[in-house]
Scaffold this motif. Sequence first.
Motif, PDB file in Angstrom:
ATOM      1  N   ARG A  22      -3.158 -35.231  -1.851  1.00 17.78           N
ATOM      2  CA  ARG A  22      -3.327 -33.786  -2.204  1.00 17.78           C
ATOM      3  C   ARG A  22      -2.622 -33.380  -3.583  1.00 17.78           C
ATOM      4  NH1 ARG A  22      -6.610 -34.405   1.373  1.00 17.78           N
ATOM      5  NH2 ARG A  22      -6.423 -33.614   3.306  1.00 17.78           N
ATOM      6  N   SER A  23      -1.592 -34.398  -3.926  1.00 20.20           N
ATOM      7  CA  SER A  23      -0.752 -34.033  -5.119  1.00 20.20           C
ATOM      8  C   SER A  23      -1.732 -34.529  -6.378  1.00 20.20           C
ATOM      9  CB  SER A  23       0.474 -34.920  -5.253  1.00 20.20           C
ATOM     10  OG  SER A  23       0.258 -36.171  -5.457  1.00 20.20           O
ATOM     11  N   LEU A  24      -2.753 -34.873  -6.359  1.00 22.42           N
ATOM     12  CA  LEU A  24      -3.698 -35.195  -7.309  1.00 22.42           C
ATOM     13  C   LEU A  24      -4.830 -34.175  -7.410  1.00 22.42           C
ATOM     14  CD1 LEU A  24      -4.022 -39.051  -7.164  1.00 22.42           C
ATOM     15  CD2 LEU A  24      -2.527 -37.694  -9.014  1.00 22.42           C
ATOM     16  N   VAL A  25      -5.541 -33.931  -5.890  1.00 24.07           N
ATOM     17  CA  VAL A  25      -6.614 -33.133  -6.063  1.00 24.07           C
ATOM     18  C   VAL A  25      -6.110 -31.641  -6.239  1.00 24.07           C
ATOM     19  CG1 VAL A  25      -8.295 -32.390  -4.135  1.00 24.07           C
ATOM     20  CG2 VAL A  25      -7.831 -34.828  -4.429  1.00 24.07           C
ATOM     21  N   ARG A  26      -5.403 -31.281  -5.725  1.00 27.85           N
ATOM     22  CA  ARG A  26      -4.922 -29.842  -6.100  1.00 27.85           C
ATOM     23  C   ARG A  26      -4.897 -29.114  -7.446  1.00 27.85           C
ATOM     24  NH1 ARG A  26      -0.625 -29.086  -1.237  1.00 27.85           N
ATOM     25  NH2 ARG A  26      -1.970 -28.779   0.273  1.00 27.85           N
ATOM     26  N   PRO A  27      -4.162 -30.143  -8.210  1.00 25.28           N
ATOM     27  CA  PRO A  27      -4.302 -29.817  -9.783  1.00 25.28           C
ATOM     28  C   PRO A  27      -5.509 -29.917 -10.404  1.00 25.28           C
ATOM     29  CG  PRO A  27      -2.463 -31.087  -9.387  1.00 25.28           C
ATOM     30  CD  PRO A  27      -3.323 -31.226  -8.027  1.00 25.28           C
ATOM     31  N   LEU A  28      -6.438 -30.763  -9.851  1.00 26.36           N
ATOM     32  CA  LEU A  28      -7.815 -30.845 -10.295  1.00 26.36           C
ATOM     33  C   LEU A  28      -8.595 -29.414 -10.086  1.00 26.36           C
ATOM     34  CD1 LEU A  28     -10.040 -32.113 -11.729  1.00 26.36           C
ATOM     35  CD2 LEU A  28     -10.574 -33.321  -9.632  1.00 26.36           C
ATOM     36  N   ALA A  30      -7.438 -26.616  -9.164  1.00 29.39           N
ATOM     37  CA  ALA A  30      -6.697 -25.452  -9.708  1.00 29.39           C
ATOM     38  C   ALA A  30      -7.370 -25.367 -11.253  1.00 29.39           C
ATOM     39  CB  ALA A  30      -5.401 -25.582  -9.921  1.00 29.39           C
ATOM     40  N   ASP A  31      -7.372 -26.687 -12.159  1.00 26.04           N
ATOM     41  CA  ASP A  31      -7.811 -26.689 -13.490  1.00 26.04           C
ATOM     42  C   ASP A  31      -9.293 -26.415 -13.653  1.00 26.04           C
ATOM     43  OD1 ASP A  31      -5.186 -27.549 -14.443  1.00 26.04           O
ATOM     44  OD2 ASP A  31      -5.793 -29.553 -14.522  1.00 26.04           O
ATOM     45  N   LEU A  32     -10.090 -26.766 -12.688  1.00 26.80           N
ATOM     46  CA  LEU A  32     -11.470 -26.382 -12.764  1.00 26.80           C
ATOM     47  C   LEU A  32     -11.704 -24.953 -12.495  1.00 26.80           C
ATOM     48  CD1 LEU A  32     -13.066 -29.360 -10.503  1.00 26.80           C
ATOM     49  CD2 LEU A  32     -13.666 -28.701 -12.740  1.00 26.80           C
ATOM     50  N   ARG A  33     -10.934 -24.202 -11.635  1.00 27.93           N
ATOM     51  CA  ARG A  33     -10.919 -22.845 -11.428  1.00 27.93           C
ATOM     52  C   ARG A  33     -10.462 -22.026 -12.494  1.00 27.93           C
ATOM     53  NH1 ARG A  33      -8.040 -22.577  -5.466  1.00 27.93           N
ATOM     54  NH2 ARG A  33     -10.035 -23.056  -4.163  1.00 27.93           N
ATOM     55  N   ARG A  34      -9.294 -22.457 -13.265  1.00 31.75           N
ATOM     56  CA  ARG A  34      -8.547 -21.602 -14.453  1.00 31.75           C
ATOM     57  C   ARG A  34      -9.380 -21.802 -15.516  1.00 31.75           C
ATOM     58  NH1 ARG A  34      -4.533 -24.783 -14.692  1.00 31.75           N
ATOM     59  NH2 ARG A  34      -5.104 -25.559 -16.538  1.00 31.75           N
ATOM     60  N   PHE A  36     -12.663 -22.777 -16.048  1.00 34.58           N
ATOM     61  CA  PHE A  36     -14.009 -22.488 -16.138  1.00 34.58           C
ATOM     62  C   PHE A  36     -14.677 -21.234 -15.204  1.00 34.58           C
ATOM     63  CE2 PHE A  36     -13.726 -27.107 -16.618  1.00 34.58           C
ATOM     64  CZ  PHE A  36     -14.168 -27.297 -17.972  1.00 34.58           C
ATOM     65  N   GLN A  37     -13.636 -20.536 -14.695  1.00 29.24           N
ATOM     66  CA  GLN A  37     -14.029 -19.450 -14.075  1.00 29.24           C
ATOM     67  C   GLN A  37     -14.976 -19.532 -12.964  1.00 29.24           C
ATOM     68  OE1 GLN A  37     -11.980 -16.469 -14.323  1.00 29.24           O
ATOM     69  NE2 GLN A  37     -10.677 -17.704 -15.632  1.00 29.24           N
ATOM     70  N   LEU A  38     -14.718 -20.491 -11.985  1.00 34.94           N
ATOM     71  CA  LEU A  38     -15.918 -20.857 -11.002  1.00 34.94           C
ATOM     72  C   LEU A  38     -14.990 -21.116  -9.717  1.00 34.94           C
ATOM     73  CD1 LEU A  38     -15.107 -24.210 -11.017  1.00 34.94           C
ATOM     74  CD2 LEU A  38     -17.015 -24.299 -12.718  1.00 34.94           C
ATOM     75  N   SER A  39     -15.551 -21.091  -8.698  1.00 35.27           N
ATOM     76  CA  SER A  39     -15.088 -21.654  -7.268  1.00 35.27           C
ATOM     77  C   SER A  39     -15.298 -22.940  -7.353  1.00 35.27           C
ATOM     78  CB  SER A  39     -16.052 -21.007  -6.172  1.00 35.27           C
ATOM     79  OG  SER A  39     -15.831 -19.440  -6.273  1.00 35.27           O
ATOM     80  N   ALA A  40     -13.964 -23.580  -6.546  1.00 39.39           N
ATOM     81  CA  ALA A  40     -14.020 -24.608  -6.578  1.00 39.39           C
ATOM     82  C   ALA A  40     -13.059 -25.285  -5.324  1.00 39.39           C
ATOM     83  CB  ALA A  40     -13.213 -25.764  -7.702  1.00 39.39           C
ATOM     84  N   ALA A  41     -13.593 -26.297  -4.419  1.00 39.98           N
ATOM     85  CA  ALA A  41     -12.628 -26.691  -3.176  1.00 39.98           C
ATOM     86  C   ALA A  41     -12.824 -28.262  -2.949  1.00 39.98           C
ATOM     87  CB  ALA A  41     -13.067 -25.966  -2.127  1.00 39.98           C
ATOM     88  N   GLU A  42     -12.024 -28.810  -2.099  1.00 41.18           N
ATOM     89  CA  GLU A  42     -12.210 -30.149  -1.618  1.00 41.18           C
ATOM     90  C   GLU A  42     -13.070 -30.075  -0.519  1.00 41.18           C
ATOM     91  OE1 GLU A  42      -9.707 -34.301  -0.205  1.00 41.18           O
ATOM     92  OE2 GLU A  42      -8.447 -32.111  -0.349  1.00 41.18           O
ATOM     93  N   VAL A  43     -14.132 -30.588  -0.497  1.00 41.09           N
ATOM     94  CA  VAL A  43     -15.304 -30.361   0.426  1.00 41.09           C
ATOM     95  C   VAL A  43     -15.534 -31.445   1.352  1.00 41.09           C
ATOM     96  CG1 VAL A  43     -16.285 -28.313  -0.496  1.00 41.09           C
ATOM     97  CG2 VAL A  43     -16.932 -30.520  -1.151  1.00 41.09           C
ATOM     98  N   GLU A  44     -15.114 -32.901   0.828  1.00 39.42           N
ATOM     99  CA  GLU A  44     -15.638 -34.106   1.828  1.00 39.42           C
ATOM    100  C   GLU A  44     -14.559 -34.898   1.798  1.00 39.42           C
ATOM    101  OE1 GLU A  44     -18.638 -34.958   3.168  1.00 39.42           O
ATOM    102  OE2 GLU A  44     -19.450 -33.085   2.730  1.00 39.42           O
ATOM    103  N   HIS A  45     -14.493 -35.950   2.684  1.00 41.11           N
ATOM    104  CA  HIS A  45     -13.580 -37.113   2.769  1.00 41.11           C
ATOM    105  C   HIS A  45     -11.969 -36.600   2.959  1.00 41.11           C
ATOM    106  CE1 HIS A  45     -16.895 -39.300   1.858  1.00 41.11           C
ATOM    107  NE2 HIS A  45     -17.072 -39.053   0.568  1.00 41.11           N
ATOM    108  N   LEU A  46     -11.820 -35.371   3.772  1.00 43.53           N
ATOM    109  CA  LEU A  46     -10.697 -34.808   3.731  1.00 43.53           C
ATOM    110  C   LEU A  46      -9.683 -35.592   4.507  1.00 43.53           C
ATOM    111  CD1 LEU A  46     -11.892 -31.081   4.703  1.00 43.53           C
ATOM    112  CD2 LEU A  46     -11.243 -31.990   2.622  1.00 43.53           C
TER     113      LEU A  46
END
Length: 98
Positions: A22-28, A30-34, A36-46
């Motif tokens: 989570r400490s690696l995925v959350r910043p990624l 957040a960076d995608l959202r910030r 590129f102004q798009l929606s982003a989420a962790e969706v697989e392999h939770l």
Amino acid sequence: MWLGAIEFDLRLGDVHSLKEKRSLVRPLVADLRRQFQLSAAEVEHLDLHRRTGIGVALVGRDRGHVVEVLDNAERLVASRPEFELLAARRTLAHPGSD
């Protein structure tokens, strides 16, 4: 109107817990959202600590813009040394073309 989405299948390097993941995925995400102004989420392999799936989506006025944003998002993800990009599955749709 154009809809674009891309799902990234990623393998994480030296990660030993979900907390580290989570400490690696959350910043990624957040960076995608910030950037590129798009929606982003962790969706697989939770529940796996060395794999993740990140989904991004956006709506744009023209196809060229949507493709450019998805290309840039893919480059950002691929450039992160803590992730290995296994696959990127892209979808484009133009609902008004019926």
